[in-house]
Enzyme design. Structure first.
Site, PDB file in Angstrom:
ATOM      1  N   LYS A  31       0.838  -1.196   0.000  1.00 14.78           N
ATOM      2  CA  LYS A  31       0.000   0.000   0.000  1.00 14.78           C
ATOM      3  C   LYS A  31       0.879   1.254   0.000  1.00 14.78           C
ATOM      4  O   LYS A  31       0.627   2.205  -0.727  1.00 14.78           O
ATOM      5  CB  LYS A  31      -0.884  -0.024   1.260  1.00 14.78           C
ATOM      6  N   THR A  82     -11.131  -1.069  12.206  1.00 15.52           N
ATOM      7  CA  THR A  82     -11.760  -1.614  13.424  1.00 15.52           C
ATOM      8  C   THR A  82     -12.803  -2.648  12.981  1.00 15.52           C
ATOM      9  O   THR A  82     -14.000  -2.422  13.106  1.00 15.52           O
ATOM     10  CB  THR A  82     -12.446  -0.502  14.244  1.00 15.52           C
ATOM     11  N   GLU A 148     -15.027  10.095  11.565  1.00 18.13           N
ATOM     12  CA  GLU A 148     -15.045  10.418  10.139  1.00 18.13           C
ATOM     13  C   GLU A 148     -16.380   9.984   9.524  1.00 18.13           C
ATOM     14  O   GLU A 148     -16.840   8.886   9.774  1.00 18.13           O
ATOM     15  CB  GLU A 148     -13.882   9.696   9.455  1.00 18.13           C
ATOM     16  N   ARG A 151     -18.078   9.144   2.786  1.00 20.64           N
ATOM     17  CA  ARG A 151     -18.698   8.013   2.084  1.00 20.64           C
ATOM     18  C   ARG A 151     -17.764   7.563   0.981  1.00 20.64           C
ATOM     19  O   ARG A 151     -17.299   8.401   0.200  1.00 20.64           O
ATOM     20  CB  ARG A 151     -20.022   8.447   1.433  1.00 20.64           C
ATOM     21  N   GLU A 152     -17.483   6.258   0.903  1.00 20.68           N
ATOM     22  CA  GLU A 152     -16.673   5.775  -0.215  1.00 20.68           C
ATOM     23  C   GLU A 152     -17.380   6.149  -1.509  1.00 20.68           C
ATOM     24  O   GLU A 152     -18.603   6.110  -1.588  1.00 20.68           O
ATOM     25  CB  GLU A 152     -16.473   4.258  -0.118  1.00 20.68           C
ATOM     26  N   LYS A 204     -20.789   9.000  15.654  1.00 18.22           N
ATOM     27  CA  LYS A 204     -20.526   8.198  14.458  1.00 18.22           C
ATOM     28  C   LYS A 204     -21.359   6.919  14.424  1.00 18.22           C
ATOM     29  O   LYS A 204     -22.028   6.621  13.438  1.00 18.22           O
ATOM     30  CB  LYS A 204     -19.035   7.848  14.408  1.00 18.22           C
ATOM     31  N   PHE A 249     -31.710   7.658   1.211  1.00 25.36           N
ATOM     32  CA  PHE A 249     -31.609   6.365   1.911  1.00 25.36           C
ATOM     33  C   PHE A 249     -32.975   5.698   2.043  1.00 25.36           C
ATOM     34  O   PHE A 249     -33.232   4.968   2.988  1.00 25.36           O
ATOM     35  CB  PHE A 249     -30.945   6.528   3.293  1.00 25.36           C
ATOM     36  N   ALA A 252     -35.647   1.151  -1.784  1.00 25.90           N
ATOM     37  CA  ALA A 252     -35.688  -0.273  -1.448  1.00 25.90           C
ATOM     38  C   ALA A 252     -34.794  -1.032  -2.412  1.00 25.90           C
ATOM     39  O   ALA A 252     -34.649  -0.650  -3.573  1.00 25.90           O
ATOM     40  CB  ALA A 252     -37.118  -0.780  -1.538  1.00 25.90           C
ATOM     41  N   CYS A 260     -18.444  -0.796   6.687  1.00 25.47           N
ATOM     42  CA  CYS A 260     -18.849   0.053   7.810  1.00 25.47           C
ATOM     43  C   CYS A 260     -20.204  -0.323   8.417  1.00 25.47           C
ATOM     44  O   CYS A 260     -20.242  -0.862   9.518  1.00 25.47           O
ATOM     45  CB  CYS A 260     -18.845   1.511   7.391  1.00 25.47           C
TER      46      CYS A 260
HETATM   47  P1  NAD Z   1      -8.891  -0.069   5.682  1.00 25.50           P
HETATM   48  O1  NAD Z   1      -8.804  -1.478   6.047  1.00 25.50           O
HETATM   49  O2  NAD Z   1      -9.060   0.326   4.243  1.00 25.50           O
HETATM   50  O3  NAD Z   1      -7.576   0.712   6.200  1.00 25.50           O
HETATM   51  C1  NAD Z   1      -6.961   0.475   7.420  1.00 25.50           C
HETATM   52  C2  NAD Z   1      -5.453   0.557   7.192  1.00 25.50           C
HETATM   53  O4  NAD Z   1      -4.766   0.571   8.444  1.00 25.50           O
HETATM   54  C3  NAD Z   1      -4.895  -0.612   6.404  1.00 25.50           C
HETATM   55  O5  NAD Z   1      -4.211  -0.142   5.259  1.00 25.50           O
HETATM   56  C4  NAD Z   1      -3.941  -1.304   7.386  1.00 25.50           C
HETATM   57  O6  NAD Z   1      -2.821  -1.887   6.758  1.00 25.50           O
HETATM   58  C5  NAD Z   1      -3.557  -0.140   8.261  1.00 25.50           C
HETATM   59  N1  NAD Z   1      -3.010  -0.487   9.577  1.00 25.50           N
HETATM   60  C6  NAD Z   1      -3.432  -1.433  10.454  1.00 25.50           C
HETATM   61  N2  NAD Z   1      -2.679  -1.406  11.566  1.00 25.50           N
HETATM   62  C7  NAD Z   1      -1.771  -0.420  11.407  1.00 25.50           C
HETATM   63  C8  NAD Z   1      -0.737   0.112  12.227  1.00 25.50           C
HETATM   64  N3  NAD Z   1      -0.480  -0.382  13.439  1.00 25.50           N
HETATM   65  N4  NAD Z   1      -0.003   1.131  11.738  1.00 25.50           N
HETATM   66  C9  NAD Z   1      -0.235   1.643  10.513  1.00 25.50           C
HETATM   67  N5  NAD Z   1      -1.206   1.169   9.700  1.00 25.50           N
HETATM   68  C10 NAD Z   1      -1.977   0.166  10.146  1.00 25.50           C
HETATM   69  O7  NAD Z   1     -10.060   0.548   6.545  1.00 25.50           O
HETATM   70  P2  NAD Z   1     -10.886   1.909   6.291  1.00 25.50           P
HETATM   71  O8  NAD Z   1     -12.078   1.619   5.479  1.00 25.50           O
HETATM   72  O9  NAD Z   1      -9.965   2.983   5.861  1.00 25.50           O
HETATM   73  O10 NAD Z   1     -11.416   2.192   7.771  1.00 25.50           O
HETATM   74  C11 NAD Z   1     -10.576   2.660   8.796  1.00 25.50           C
HETATM   75  C12 NAD Z   1     -11.447   3.120   9.935  1.00 25.50           C
HETATM   76  O11 NAD Z   1     -12.236   4.228   9.515  1.00 25.50           O
HETATM   77  C13 NAD Z   1     -12.441   2.084  10.459  1.00 25.50           C
HETATM   78  O12 NAD Z   1     -12.620   2.260  11.827  1.00 25.50           O
HETATM   79  C14 NAD Z   1     -13.712   2.446   9.715  1.00 25.50           C
HETATM   80  O13 NAD Z   1     -14.864   2.004  10.406  1.00 25.50           O
HETATM   81  C15 NAD Z   1     -13.612   3.952   9.717  1.00 25.50           C
HETATM   82  N6  NAD Z   1     -14.340   4.621   8.652  1.00 25.50           N
HETATM   83  C16 NAD Z   1     -14.283   4.144   7.390  1.00 25.50           C
HETATM   84  C17 NAD Z   1     -14.985   4.781   6.380  1.00 25.50           C
HETATM   85  C18 NAD Z   1     -15.006   4.229   4.980  1.00 25.50           C
HETATM   86  O14 NAD Z   1     -15.847   4.674   4.203  1.00 25.50           O
HETATM   87  N7  NAD Z   1     -14.126   3.326   4.613  1.00 25.50           N
HETATM   88  C19 NAD Z   1     -15.759   5.918   6.672  1.00 25.50           C
HETATM   89  C20 NAD Z   1     -15.747   6.412   7.984  1.00 25.50           C
HETATM   90  C21 NAD Z   1     -15.054   5.742   8.967  1.00 25.50           C
END
Ligand code: NAD
Length: 433
Positions: A31, A82, A148, A151-152, A204, A249, A252, A260
């Site tokens: 990555k 998480t 955060e 939205r993806e 959140k 949202f 249907a 998430c």
């Molecule tokens: P993701 O899996 O895409 O990214 C997490 C990243 O953290 C990974 O690249 C992983 O390699 C890295 N990582 C893990 N342990 C690490 C460490 N010790 N040091 C450095 N890097 C480390 O997940 P995401 O979708 O980006 O979500 C991350 C968080 O944000 C989650 O809690 C999620 O619920 C929250 N979130 C996500 C979104 C979304 O749309 N994806 C929106 C809001 C909140």
């Protein structure tokens, strides 16, 4: 930025866009290498357009060295995953612990560590203790929480122009620092809400609980419509004119998935149980169950269209991502349906505009095609499961030429049914007669 996944990479690029010098750290070397070469390791519209100029200017860089990041940053955002714990509803917060443990010993001057991950309420308080204990500079390394809401598929826009900013802090200094960090957005009149840790964490998860409830509400109405011979798309349109309800949202369909909503509502229920208020959230069990039932219903409709069984039948699946404008297939309803159909003997061919590589990795046993037309060639039924624009633009008359049977099931209530019927298709959809 510690953790450069969907959230962290986007936040890193957007912070550079806002004028900061940013270092992104991840434990995944692939990555880091991709991002450092200007390539987003996932599909997010507009992200690569930000990576290139800011990498070139030197304002943004990526590394695998947390030590480097610790020495560099005045503010450290933690954006690690998480996920749901295996075999449980609760969230696995170990990556947060690991991130704090890796960072803290290298923090030798005052700084702010800001959690952005979605967490069970109480996590920030726990991590604040852990940070104070392990930081080289002790309590001069302070913790704050800043959930955060991006939205993806709209992540860049949502980060540069969020609906609101919420920060959970324990000191005026932490608040002042975050006001400074987000000054360009605050100046643009983005509401900035300051709360305690617990409230910020709950904003959140309760937002996600509300959104999933709204989706499952209309999908529950779809179940009733199916039994009563009513049309849920007309029902939701009529409901949407009530400003107390609103139309967003309220479509249907096959329901929610992704990395998430499903795991967040489950973790919320688990945490409520630990807090002794599980009854407050038992409704989320229903929300989850309604959502999962839509997937079974989709499989039932597909089986019916195949004459009662899938054996010897070819099924085209349009869509693999959990939603359009993303390549994220975590808990994807489309792939879940595809896998169920295949398990029941169907010969499944999947096509998605962006999520093919991810889908192939997670479901190597499914068939894949390079276009919607190729997936549909010889199909006995076509399932529309992720509402990409590309699928709405398919000419039904053209597709009709290459399928074995003109049968389509719209799992997203997004296709123009009269147009498909006019081209000779048997058109079915969730929640409609
Ligand atoms: P993701 O899996 O895409 O990214 C997490 C990243 O953290 C990974 O690249 C992983 O390699 C890295 N990582 C893990 N342990 C690490 C460490 N010790 N040091 C450095 N890097 C480390 O997940 P995401 O979708 O980006 O979500 C991350 C968080 O944000 C989650 O809690 C999620 O619920 C929250 N979130 C996500 C979104 C979304 O749309 N994806 C929106 C809001 C909140």
């Amino acid at each position: 930025m510690i953790g450069t996944g969907y959230l962290g990479a986007t936040h890193a690029a957007c912070m550079a866009e806002l004028g900061y010098e940013v270092v992104g750290v991840d434990v995944d070397p692939d990555k880091v290498a991709a991002l450092q070469s200007g390539r987003a390791p996932f599909y997010e519209p507009g992200l690569e357009d930000l990576l290139a100029p800011h990498l070139a200017s030197g304002r943004l860089r990526f590394t695998a060295s947390v030590e480097d990041a610790a020495a560099f940053g005045d503010v450290h955002f933690i954006c690690v995953g998480t996920p749901q714990r295996k075999g449980e509803f609760a969230a696995d917060t170990r990556y947060l612990d690991e991130a704090v443990d890796a960072l803290a010993p290298h923090l030798d001057r005052p700084c702010l560590v800001v959690g952005k991950s979605t967490v069970p309420v109480g996590t920030a308080a726990r991590l604040a203790e852990r940070l104070a204990e392990k930081a080289a500079c002790g309590s001069a390394a302070e913790l704050a929480w800043n959930p955060e809401f991006l939205r993806e598929g709209h992540a860049v826009q949502d980060t540069l122009k969020p609906d609101r900013l919420v920060v959970g802090v324990r000191s005026e200094a932490a608040e002042a620092r975050l006001r400074e960090v987000y000054a360009p957005l605050i100046d643009a009149e983005v509401p900035f809400l300051v709360t305690d840790f617990a409230t910020s964490e709950l904003v959140k998860v309760s937002a996600n609980a509300f959104l999933s409830t709204k989706i499952s509400f209309i999908n529950a109405m779809a179940e009733v419509c199916e039994a009563a011979g009513a049309d849920v798309t007309q029902l939701s349109r009529a409901l949407s004119y009530d400003p107390r309800i609103g139309g967003l949202f309220l479509n249907a369909g096959l329901g929610f998935g992704g990395g998430c909503l499903p795991k967040d509502i489950r973790a919320f229920m688990a945490r409520a149980g630990e807090l002794g208020v599980d009854q407050a959230l038992t409704f989320l069990r229903e929300v989850d169950a309604i959502n999962m039932r839509r997937r079974f219903k989709m499989v039932d409709l597909a089986r019916e269209a195949c004459g009662g069984g899938f054996l010897g039948r070819r099924v085209a699946v349009l869509g693999a991502a959990f939603k359009p404008e993303s390549d994220d297939i975590r808990d994807s309803p489309a792939l879940n349906v595809a896998a169920q159909v295949q398990l029941q003997g169907g010969e499944v061919t999947v096509y998605d505009p962006k999520a093919m590589d991810n889908a192939r990795k997670m479901y190597p046993g499914l068939g894949y095609a390079e276009s919607a037309f190729e997936a549909a060639r010889g199909a006995h039924v076509v399932l529309h499961l992720t509402e990409w624009r590309e699928f709405r633009e398919i000419d039904p008359a053209e597709l009709a030429e290459i399928v074995a049977e003109r049968a389509i099931i719209d799992g997203r209530n997004a296709l123009d049914s009269p147009r498909w019927r006019a081209a000779g298709w048997t058109f079915r959809a969730l929640g409609r007669p």
